[in-house]
Design an enzyme around this catalytic site. Sequence first.
Site, PDB file in Angstrom:
ATOM      1  N   HIS A 144      37.286  47.102  40.207  1.00 30.24           N
ATOM      2  CA  HIS A 144      36.825  48.483  40.091  1.00 30.24           C
ATOM      3  C   HIS A 144      35.792  48.602  38.977  1.00 30.24           C
ATOM      4  CE1 HIS A 144      40.123  49.416  42.719  1.00 30.24           C
ATOM      5  NE2 HIS A 144      41.024  49.125  41.821  1.00 30.24           N
TER       6      HIS A 144
ATOM      7  N   GLN B 165      40.136  42.611  44.767  1.00 29.24           N
ATOM      8  CA  GLN B 165      39.143  43.649  44.492  1.00 29.24           C
ATOM      9  C   GLN B 165      38.914  43.807  42.998  1.00 29.24           C
ATOM     10  OE1 GLN B 165      41.965  47.525  45.019  1.00 29.24           O
ATOM     11  NE2 GLN B 165      41.836  46.146  46.798  1.00 29.24           N
TER      12      GLN B 165
ATOM     13  N   HIS C 122      41.816  41.773  40.866  1.00 27.82           N
ATOM     14  CA  HIS C 122      43.254  41.969  41.015  1.00 27.82           C
ATOM     15  C   HIS C 122      43.623  42.221  42.473  1.00 27.82           C
ATOM     16  CE1 HIS C 122      41.619  46.050  40.809  1.00 27.82           C
ATOM     17  NE2 HIS C 122      42.681  46.435  41.509  1.00 27.82           N
TER      18      HIS C 122
ATOM     19  N   GLU D 239      43.466  51.188  35.766  1.00 28.02           N
ATOM     20  CA  GLU D 239      44.770  51.502  36.340  1.00 28.02           C
ATOM     21  C   GLU D 239      45.853  50.650  35.705  1.00 28.02           C
ATOM     22  OE1 GLU D 239      43.697  50.621  40.379  1.00 28.02           O
ATOM     23  OE2 GLU D 239      44.551  48.615  40.309  1.00 28.02           O
TER      24      GLU D 239
ATOM     25  N   ARG E 248      35.582  45.356  47.297  1.00 29.26           N
ATOM     26  CA  ARG E 248      36.402  44.341  47.949  1.00 29.26           C
ATOM     27  C   ARG E 248      35.688  43.006  47.880  1.00 29.26           C
ATOM     28  NH1 ARG E 248      36.815  46.811  52.833  1.00 29.26           N
ATOM     29  NH2 ARG E 248      38.410  48.245  52.067  1.00 29.26           N
TER      30      ARG E 248
END
Length: 320
Positions: A97, A95, A171, A114, A191
């Site tokens: 982000h 996926q 990642h 993250e 995804r």
Amino acid sequence: MAEPYFLQPYFQEKIWGGTKLHDEFGYTLPSERTGECWAISAHLHGPSTVANGPYAGQTLIEVWRDHRDVFGDAKGDVFPLLTKILDAEADLSVQVHPDDAYAAEHEHELGKTECWYIIAADPGAELIYGHNAKSEAELADMIHSEDWQGLFRHVPVKAGDFFYVPSGTIHALGKGIMALETQQSSDTTYRLYDYDRVDAKTGKKRELHIQQSIDTTTVPFVAPKLAITSQQFGDSKVTTFVKAPYFTVYEWQVKGELELTRQSAPYTLVSVLAGQGEITVDGQSYPLAKGQHCLLPFAVKKWQLSGDLQIIASEPGKKA
């Protein structure tokens, strides 16, 4: 009264989840396919609940909305950080982000940068971190031709490793990894590849987000260079893993006693990964044990830790 606010987590079932959140931390899980413990969360999809003090029984969403002084009058419509523990019983989907601008326009929430602290990893475990495309055109071509072997970068992992994952990074955690994740408070995931799995609940393959993944992936991938530093305080040690725009993340290894003072951040998030001991604030001591999570509000300027503890802590960065 200055005191830590302990939090009750919210649990998320996942197709790739298992039971290690119970086995390792003693949590009561909704099912044997529980993938995520949202330990410190003010996200609408899974808020934590305050367990003690004047706000006991309120969600972190409510405290952020109604008692902004707890957070040093920090600005922003939403509490900016989210701490999770993830149990990858199977491979997570590959996926990416979006950043803040793309997420605001298309998803009406924060972007998602993250990082991971690897709590445990089975022998041979690996994760996907980055890609090999040299241009946006090559990225799109490799995705459309499903050249996953050529596209994805596989990285072996072990307990104690740390990875910083800015928005735009392809990642995925691999099977057999347990990680603590510090992230922006966002639940937007695009995804890219899901191993052609079928969701048992729906009988269908999970939705992919091919165009959004192409739109938001950073090309070329350049692994962030981390300047990890450590300071020894007697037998205890403080390690700074990353100082980034959205968060700073630390490890506190406590052997005996460790006294800490907050510098400039308005609050601190605390997750106990191992051991037991106490945290003392304003002369009052509170027991700490593996699996507990708490918020040290603005009123808590300094605190003392004692015992034998491994803690991952974080503070909001300048962009949070």
